[in-house]
Design a protein around this motif. Structure first.
Motif, mmCIF file in Angstrom:
data_model
loop_
_atom_site.group_PDB
_atom_site.id
_atom_site.type_symbol
_atom_site.label_atom_id
_atom_site.label_comp_id
_atom_site.label_asym_id
_atom_site.label_seq_id
_atom_site.Cartn_x
_atom_site.Cartn_y
_atom_site.Cartn_z
ATOM 1 N N ARG A 171 0.746 -1.233 0.018
ATOM 2 C CA ARG A 171 -0.172 -0.032 0.005
ATOM 3 C C ARG A 171 0.752 1.032 -0.154
ATOM 4 N N ILE A 172 1.941 1.438 0.751
ATOM 5 C CA ILE A 172 2.756 2.404 0.769
ATOM 6 C C ILE A 172 3.399 2.579 -0.663
ATOM 7 N N ALA A 173 4.013 1.443 -1.173
ATOM 8 C CA ALA A 173 4.439 1.588 -2.528
ATOM 9 C C ALA A 173 3.510 1.992 -3.512
ATOM 10 N N ASN A 174 2.096 1.847 -3.429
ATOM 11 C CA ASN A 174 1.280 2.301 -4.434
ATOM 12 C C ASN A 174 1.109 3.938 -4.041
ATOM 13 N N MET A 175 1.261 4.359 -2.834
ATOM 14 C CA MET A 175 1.231 5.916 -2.577
ATOM 15 C C MET A 175 2.356 6.472 -3.495
ATOM 16 N N LEU A 176 3.347 5.783 -3.421
ATOM 17 C CA LEU A 176 4.589 6.443 -4.040
ATOM 18 C C LEU A 176 4.947 6.217 -5.372
ATOM 19 N N HIS A 177 3.725 5.783 -5.949
ATOM 20 C CA HIS A 177 3.949 5.519 -7.337
ATOM 21 C C HIS A 177 3.885 6.880 -8.212
ATOM 22 N N GLY A 178 4.870 7.054 -8.928
ATOM 23 C CA GLY A 178 4.889 8.483 -9.705
ATOM 24 C C GLY A 178 5.313 9.618 -8.913
ATOM 25 N N GLN A 179 5.623 9.477 -7.641
ATOM 26 C CA GLN A 179 6.082 10.726 -6.910
ATOM 27 C C GLN A 179 7.119 10.342 -5.853
ATOM 28 N N ASP A 180 7.957 11.315 -5.318
ATOM 29 C CA ASP A 180 8.665 11.179 -4.502
ATOM 30 C C ASP A 180 8.513 10.881 -3.309
ATOM 31 N N PHE A 181 7.392 11.223 -2.603
ATOM 32 C CA PHE A 181 6.988 11.180 -1.498
ATOM 33 C C PHE A 181 5.554 10.674 -1.248
ATOM 34 N N LEU A 182 5.216 10.478 -0.121
ATOM 35 C CA LEU A 182 3.915 9.997 0.083
ATOM 36 C C LEU A 182 2.585 10.651 -0.312
ATOM 37 N N PHE A 183 2.680 12.201 -0.475
ATOM 38 C CA PHE A 183 1.779 13.010 -0.716
ATOM 39 C C PHE A 183 2.315 14.259 -1.807
ATOM 40 N N GLY A 184 3.246 13.594 -2.571
ATOM 41 C CA GLY A 184 3.694 14.836 -3.510
ATOM 42 C C GLY A 184 5.400 14.788 -3.531
ATOM 43 N N GLU A 185 5.712 15.865 -3.766
ATOM 44 C CA GLU A 185 7.111 16.196 -4.199
ATOM 45 C C GLU A 185 8.322 16.390 -2.858
ATOM 46 N N GLN A 186 7.317 16.715 -1.965
ATOM 47 C CA GLN A 186 8.148 16.932 -0.669
ATOM 48 C C GLN A 186 7.576 16.112 0.556
ATOM 49 N N PRO A 187 8.615 15.832 1.375
ATOM 50 C CA PRO A 187 8.126 15.065 2.616
ATOM 51 C C PRO A 187 7.233 15.650 3.321
ATOM 52 N N GLY A 188 6.539 14.896 4.134
ATOM 53 C CA GLY A 188 5.509 15.421 5.054
ATOM 54 C C GLY A 188 5.527 14.670 6.417
ATOM 55 N N VAL A 189 4.495 15.027 7.179
ATOM 56 C CA VAL A 189 4.484 14.004 8.637
ATOM 57 C C VAL A 189 4.307 12.646 8.503
ATOM 58 N N ALA A 190 3.500 12.615 7.295
ATOM 59 C CA ALA A 190 3.049 10.939 6.937
ATOM 60 C C ALA A 190 4.460 10.361 6.626
ATOM 61 N N ASP A 191 5.325 10.912 5.863
ATOM 62 C CA ASP A 191 6.476 10.207 5.628
ATOM 63 C C ASP A 191 7.332 9.923 6.445
ATOM 64 N N PHE A 192 7.606 10.984 7.682
ATOM 65 C CA PHE A 192 8.449 10.731 8.637
ATOM 66 C C PHE A 192 7.980 9.733 9.654
ATOM 67 N N ALA A 193 6.523 9.511 9.729
ATOM 68 C CA ALA A 193 6.005 8.426 10.467
ATOM 69 C C ALA A 193 5.841 7.207 9.956
ATOM 70 N N VAL A 194 5.585 7.041 8.572
ATOM 71 C CA VAL A 194 5.911 5.664 7.971
ATOM 72 C C VAL A 194 7.352 5.390 7.901
ATOM 73 N N TYR A 195 8.138 6.286 7.812
ATOM 74 C CA TYR A 195 9.649 5.683 7.566
ATOM 75 C C TYR A 195 10.181 5.147 9.047
ATOM 76 N N HIS A 196 9.804 5.772 10.145
ATOM 77 C CA HIS A 196 10.722 5.066 11.407
ATOM 78 C C HIS A 196 10.641 3.604 11.597
ATOM 79 N N PRO A 197 9.521 3.018 11.265
ATOM 80 C CA PRO A 197 9.531 1.529 11.725
ATOM 81 C C PRO A 197 10.194 0.647 10.581
ATOM 82 N N LEU A 198 10.228 1.271 9.251
ATOM 83 C CA LEU A 198 10.937 0.614 8.392
ATOM 84 C C LEU A 198 12.537 0.863 8.391
ATOM 85 N N TRP A 199 12.705 1.991 8.982
ATOM 86 C CA TRP A 199 14.020 2.353 9.326
ATOM 87 C C TRP A 199 14.703 1.221 10.288
ATOM 88 N N PHE A 200 13.774 1.009 11.303
ATOM 89 C CA PHE A 200 14.455 -0.113 12.247
ATOM 90 C C PHE A 200 14.822 -1.462 11.347
#
Length: 311
Positions: A160-189
């Motif tokens: 589902r996350i990959a679907n959100m990233l299709h055709g764009q650099d971040f989850l909601f567009g061309e810049q990171p937002g709060v969703a990106d930082f929240a989604v990233y941290h468990p994957l970072w671990f």
């Protein structure tokens, strides 16, 4: 503005969320390392009981929970924003899902035997046992998701996350937002602490590229600070005046009442103090500690309970 002091430890996923936001906003901050498990006497001198990681300190104001810390950092440094107007509501909802459902599945996946062997490589058996006991207590005794169930759930979430990233650099567009930082941290671990299990990302190259972009943001400018220095900052500071937001009373508890605030599902240790603000988004308690002096401890409404102290 007083120094930003982050109480955290290097391998904390939620702390990584905030470290990256500090980097994105190019903020200078001071780092206080805290223990991974209880007891945490220096931290709880500031919070009054709350023990989760991280905690943000600004003078004698103590901010608990990363959802609130994100709002505080956005207020201090509005540019670049982590809440673009066009997607603000959706981004907050995704961030809340990431901090709860995604985090739960990811960490249950990460702590299967191959991951445990990497996380605790070289650690004494008693240290591992203490960590397990601590996290069991944080869950209130509830069982952790089985690793097989977690694996299937994590894979579904990653698609589902990959679907959100299709055709764009971040989850909601061309810049990171709060969703990106929240989604990233468990994957970072998964990627950084349990690399033996990071093959789960192979099926989603969009996520791998996005993670590289997120990692490149960095942590801003961090200086060192001891726990005692942070306590001294609190003692020598006056808490900020509360904003003039309208008192929103959902509990029939008057301002000035002695109350308990606690997380509603994980890390349930309560903080007791005098309720001095209950706005649309947060609670603020005034409390006094022998080591920290008089502090204001702030919590978000969402995810926390408010109760009056029984006479």
């Amino acid at each position: 503005m007083s120094d930003l002091i982050l109480h955290h430890y290097p391998t904390s996923p939620f702390a990584e969320k905030i470290r990256l936001i500090l980097g994105y906003k190019q903020l200078a901050w001071k780092s206080v390392f805290i223990p991974m498990i209880m007891p945490k006497p220096d931290l709880t001198a500031l919070t009054g009981g709350y023990r989760k990681t991280p905690v943000l300190q600004i003078g004698a104001d103590i901010y608990c929970d990363t959802a609130l810390i994100c709002d505080v950092l956005e207020h201090l440094a509005p540019t670049p924003t982590i809440y673009p107007d066009a997607v603000k509501g959706a981004a907050r909802i995704v961030a809340q899902w990431a901090d709860s459902a995604l985090f739960t599945a990811a960490m249950a996946y990460n702590f299967q035997p191959a991951g445990v062997a990497q996380v605790f490589a070289g650690a004494p058996a008693e240290g591992v046992q203490a960590f397990v006991a601590d996290r069991t207590a944080m869950r209130g005794g509830s069982a952790r998701m089985a690793s097989a169930d977690a694996t299937g759930t994590y894979k579904s979430y990653l698609r589902r996350i990959a679907n959100m990233l299709h055709g764009q650099d971040f989850l909601f567009g061309e810049q990171p937002g709060v969703a990106d930082f929240a989604v990233y941290h468990p994957l970072w671990f998964t990627q950084e602490r349990t690399p033996a299990l990071a093959g789960i990302f192979d099926a989603t190259p969009e996520i791998q590229a996005w993670m590289a972009r997120m990692q490149a943001i960095g942590h801003g400018t961090a200086g060192k600070c001891s726990a005692e220095e942070a306590l001294q900052v609190a003692r020598n500071s006056t808490p900020a005046t509360e904003p003039g937001d309208v008192f929103q009373d959902e509990h029939g508890i008057a301002l000035g009442s002695p109350v308990l605030v606690a997380a509603d599902n994980f890390g349930l240790e309560p903080t007791e103090g005098e309720l001095i603000a209950a706005t649309r988004t947060r609670y603020t308690l005034r409390r006094t500690d022998d080591r920290a002096g008089t502090v204001h401890v702030h919590f978000p409404r969402v995810g926390f309970t408010l109760k009056k102290v029984s006479a």
